[in-house]
Enzyme design. Structure first.
Site, PDB file in Angstrom:
ATOM      1  N   LYS A 189       0.887  -1.176   0.000  1.00 33.11           N
ATOM      2  CA  LYS A 189       0.000   0.000   0.000  1.00 33.11           C
ATOM      3  C   LYS A 189       0.917   1.215   0.000  1.00 33.11           C
ATOM      4  O   LYS A 189       1.447   1.617   1.026  1.00 33.11           O
ATOM      5  CB  LYS A 189      -0.876  -0.029   1.262  1.00 33.11           C
ATOM      6  CG  LYS A 189      -2.245   0.607   1.107  1.00 33.11           C
ATOM      7  CD  LYS A 189      -2.232   2.102   0.875  1.00 33.11           C
ATOM      8  CE  LYS A 189      -1.999   2.914   2.126  1.00 33.11           C
ATOM      9  NZ  LYS A 189      -1.702   4.329   1.800  1.00 33.11           N
ATOM     10  N   GLU A 264       8.985   0.868  11.334  1.00 37.85           N
ATOM     11  CA  GLU A 264      10.092   1.828  11.261  1.00 37.85           C
ATOM     12  C   GLU A 264       9.439   3.197  11.335  1.00 37.85           C
ATOM     13  O   GLU A 264       8.687   3.578  10.438  1.00 37.85           O
ATOM     14  CB  GLU A 264      10.881   1.617   9.959  1.00 37.85           C
ATOM     15  CG  GLU A 264      12.281   2.194  10.016  1.00 37.85           C
ATOM     16  CD  GLU A 264      12.346   3.563   9.404  1.00 37.85           C
ATOM     17  OE1 GLU A 264      12.260   4.547  10.177  1.00 37.85           O
ATOM     18  OE2 GLU A 264      12.456   3.652   8.186  1.00 37.85           O
ATOM     19  N   CYS A 298      13.229  10.254   8.376  1.00 41.59           N
ATOM     20  CA  CYS A 298      12.884   9.819   9.734  1.00 41.59           C
ATOM     21  C   CYS A 298      14.066   9.948  10.685  1.00 41.59           C
ATOM     22  O   CYS A 298      13.889  10.174  11.876  1.00 41.59           O
ATOM     23  CB  CYS A 298      12.336   8.402   9.719  1.00 41.59           C
ATOM     24  SG  CYS A 298      13.367   7.288   8.773  1.00 41.59           S
ATOM     25  N   GLU A 396       8.381  15.597  16.303  1.00 41.86           N
ATOM     26  CA  GLU A 396       8.980  15.412  14.983  1.00 41.86           C
ATOM     27  C   GLU A 396       8.295  16.365  13.999  1.00 41.86           C
ATOM     28  O   GLU A 396       7.077  16.323  13.840  1.00 41.86           O
ATOM     29  CB  GLU A 396       8.788  13.960  14.525  1.00 41.86           C
ATOM     30  CG  GLU A 396       9.488  13.701  13.219  1.00 41.86           C
ATOM     31  CD  GLU A 396       9.336  12.271  12.726  1.00 41.86           C
ATOM     32  OE1 GLU A 396       8.219  11.740  12.779  1.00 41.86           O
ATOM     33  OE2 GLU A 396      10.341  11.702  12.275  1.00 41.86           O
TER      34      GLU A 396
HETATM   35  P1  ADP Z   1       2.280  10.697   7.354  1.00 44.13           P
HETATM   36  O1  ADP Z   1       1.395  11.380   8.360  1.00 44.13           O
HETATM   37  O2  ADP Z   1       3.655  11.193   7.354  1.00 44.13           O
HETATM   38  O3  ADP Z   1       1.663  10.576   6.002  1.00 44.13           O
HETATM   39  P2  ADP Z   1       1.441   8.113   8.161  1.00 44.13           P
HETATM   40  O4  ADP Z   1       1.948   7.263   9.266  1.00 44.13           O
HETATM   41  O5  ADP Z   1       0.071   8.690   8.328  1.00 44.13           O
HETATM   42  O6  ADP Z   1       2.500   9.222   7.920  1.00 44.13           O
HETATM   43  O7  ADP Z   1       1.442   7.341   6.782  1.00 44.13           O
HETATM   44  C1  ADP Z   1       2.320   6.311   6.408  1.00 44.13           C
HETATM   45  C2  ADP Z   1       1.536   5.252   5.668  1.00 44.13           C
HETATM   46  O8  ADP Z   1       0.555   4.719   6.554  1.00 44.13           O
HETATM   47  C3  ADP Z   1       0.758   5.738   4.455  1.00 44.13           C
HETATM   48  O9  ADP Z   1       0.821   4.763   3.432  1.00 44.13           O
HETATM   49  C4  ADP Z   1      -0.657   5.874   4.991  1.00 44.13           C
HETATM   50  O10 ADP Z   1      -1.651   5.780   3.996  1.00 44.13           O
HETATM   51  C5  ADP Z   1      -0.723   4.712   5.938  1.00 44.13           C
HETATM   52  N1  ADP Z   1      -1.745   4.816   6.992  1.00 44.13           N
HETATM   53  C6  ADP Z   1      -2.222   5.931   7.583  1.00 44.13           C
HETATM   54  N2  ADP Z   1      -3.175   5.632   8.489  1.00 44.13           N
HETATM   55  C7  ADP Z   1      -3.313   4.280   8.488  1.00 44.13           C
HETATM   56  C8  ADP Z   1      -4.134   3.359   9.206  1.00 44.13           C
HETATM   57  N3  ADP Z   1      -5.012   3.772  10.108  1.00 44.13           N
HETATM   58  N4  ADP Z   1      -4.000   2.040   8.950  1.00 44.13           N
HETATM   59  C9  ADP Z   1      -3.094   1.613   8.042  1.00 44.13           C
HETATM   60  N5  ADP Z   1      -2.306   2.426   7.321  1.00 44.13           N
HETATM   61  C10 ADP Z   1      -2.394   3.748   7.537  1.00 44.13           C
END
Ligand code: ADP
Length: 495
Positions: A189, A264, A298, A396
């Site tokens: 994803k 990570e 990161c 962060e």
């Molecule tokens: P950022 O805020 O920097 O975009 P995230 O941790 O939200 O970092 O996003 C990293 C990845 O996690 C993306 O691919 C995002 O779509 C996915 N993501 C965000 N929320 C969820 C969730 N509730 N469950 C699974 N994947 C998620």
């Protein structure tokens, strides 16, 4: 280093989902816009997968894992497919670099000279590992009887891999490489902000000859597609890179199905300059530590600890370098700093700059504002007069914003350096080898750089302590996370 004659934004050829070896629209027919962060313009409409598409992808990955040609393929042949993919990435290096630049806003020179070579190296490295992952023979106690005991390393199964937008293709390679080398099947994803490169590499993987269902890509949002992957009962493992708050949600959502999890996550890494350091080198290191990739790293050295006796002189040098940094069109080969990935991220960085100035009351010695009048560019920003309790020193920011914190003795430095919920990386600049080792021992971080910053190699483990992660990626270590160990006891009987 390849100095790009100007590379153009490439044509976007893949915008759909890759499931069971075929490109398809989302079941819902929905799409979302992929935005160029350097201009704010829409690049393409991307198929928006959700639970129904994830379910299709999981079924195809399960079938490929259990009964497809992949399940019978020898480890060496799996490795050869990864090596073939690495070759194809090399052949398409300029196109892939340009897709990363278009999608993420990073400078083309870095995409071409840092991202893509590291991506290629990752597939090569794990291609090499594929036929070298095996178990042990165990000398069990003879008193129990005459047993032959050995272990096997078997793939975990169907792996969901959720990646961020800062190094889209590299994060994908860090996940696909080891998972596929070990014989798993995957559903990726990509981050909703940066799907383009992953889709192109998906096409190259099909060209390399990965059988249908082994690799699947479901674009979409975290709360829908990502969530469905995490909750799906037939997914065995989730590998995630992103924010710790998302990891907490994933952990909770993965609990009912007790998935294997590796994370990570973020950081607030201390980058420490002692008075005895080579200050030119350290100033360059401070720059690379925080401003590389627009600060969207990161392990960014976002807390710069500078020994009091050289503080003012060092800040002067650092400020001069920061102000010389060339911002602008990411496709210009001269550009050193491009756009933040999205409007949301730009707003977040600007919010923290405001907090630094007005709430924390730190001193903004340079930057602190937008660059240009279109796209999402932020000037390299340095705050001084920061202490470890301020929000700009604790949270962060994930942008080109650094907090300079003075220190005067080793013990209080270590205590402040470790006074953070994170523990991803750290660095120390000194000519005193004893001091460097003392710091390396004392700091609670997954990586310690001595007189360097942001050096990476796919063979070197990477990951975090505390809120910075679970497990390690890269190197040999990650293979443990993509395999189960099976212990086999054979009663040989007495002769
Ligand atoms: P950022 O805020 O920097 O975009 P995230 O941790 O939200 O970092 O996003 C990293 C990845 O996690 C993306 O691919 C995002 O779509 C996915 N993501 C965000 N929320 C969820 C969730 N509730 N469950 C699974 N994947 C998620």
């Amino acid at each position: 280093m390849v100095t790009a004659t100007r590379i153009q934004a490439p044509e976007v050829t893949e915008t759909r989902l890759l499931i069971n070896g075929e490109w398809c629209d989302a079941d819902s027919g929905k799409t979302f816009a992929c935005i160029n962060p350097a201009t704010g313009d829409t690049i393409a409409q991307i198929a928006e997968g959700d639970a129904a598409d994830v379910d299709r992808a999981v079924k195809s990955a399960r079938k490929a894992f259990e009964t497809g040609p992949w399940s019978k393929m020898s480890a060496r042949d799996r490795g050869n497919l990864l090596l073939k993919l690495a070759d194809l990435i090399g052949e398409h290096a300029e196109e892939l670099a340009a897709l990363e630049t278009l999608d993420n806003g990073k400078p083309i020179t870095e995409a071409l000279n840092a991202d893509i070579p590291m991506v290629q190296a990752a597939y090569r490295y794990y291609g090499g590992w594929a036929d070298k992952i095996y178990g042990d023979t165990i000398p069990v106690d003879r008193a129990m009887g005459n047993f032959f005991c050995y272990t096997k390393r078997e793939p975990v199964g169907v792996c969901g891999q959720i990646i961020p937008w800062n190094f889209p293709l590299l994060m994908m390679a860090w996940k696909w490489g080891p998972a596929l080398a070990c014989g798993n099947t995957v559903i990726l994803k990509p981050a909703e902000q940066t799907p383009l490169g992953a889709l192109r590499v998906g096409a190259l993987a099909m060209e390399a000859g990965f059988p249908p269902g082994v690799i699947n890509i479901v674009n979409g949002f975290g709360e829908t597609a990502g969530d469905a992957l995490v909750k799906h009962p037939d997914v065995d493992k989730i590998a995630f890179t992103g924010e710790y708050k998302t990891a907490q949600i994933i952990m909770a959502n993965a609990a009912p199905t007790l998935k294997r999890l590796t994370f990570e996550l973020g950081g607030k890494s201390p980058n420490v300059v002692f008075a005895d350091a080579d200050l030119d080198q350290a100033a360059q290191g401070a720059m690379a530590g925080i401003f590389f990739n627009q600060g969207e790293v990161c392990c960014a050295g976002s807390r710069l600890f500078v020994e009091q006796s050289i503080h003012d002189e060092f800040v002067d040098r650092f400020k001069t370098l920061a102000e010389q940094r060339r911002l602008g069109d990411p496709f210009d080969p001269q550009t050193e700093q491009g756009a933040q990935v999205s409007e949301e991220q730009f707003d977040k960085v600007m919010k923290y700059i405001d907090i630094g100035k007005n709430e924390d009351k730190a001193t903004c010695v340079t930057g602190g504002e937008r660059f240009g009048d279109k796209g999402f560019f932020v000037k390299p920003t340095i705050f001084t007069g920061v202490n470890n309790q301020m929000r700009i020193a604790r949270d962060e920011i994930f942008g080109p914003v650094v907090s300079v914190l003075p220190f005067s003795d080793f013990d209080s430095l270590v205590s402040d350096a470790n006074d953070t919920q994170y523990g991803l990386a750290s660095a120390v600049w000194t000519k005193d080898i004893t001091k460097a080792h003392a710091f390396a021992d004392a700091v609670k971080a997954g990586t310690v750089w001595v007189n360097c910053y942001n050096t990476f190699d796919i063979a070197a483990p990477f990951g975090g302590y505390k809120f910075s992660g679970h497990g390690r990626e890269c190197g040999r270590n990650v293979l443990d996370h993509y395999t189960e160990t099976k212990t086999v006891w054979i009663n040989l009987g007495e002769r």
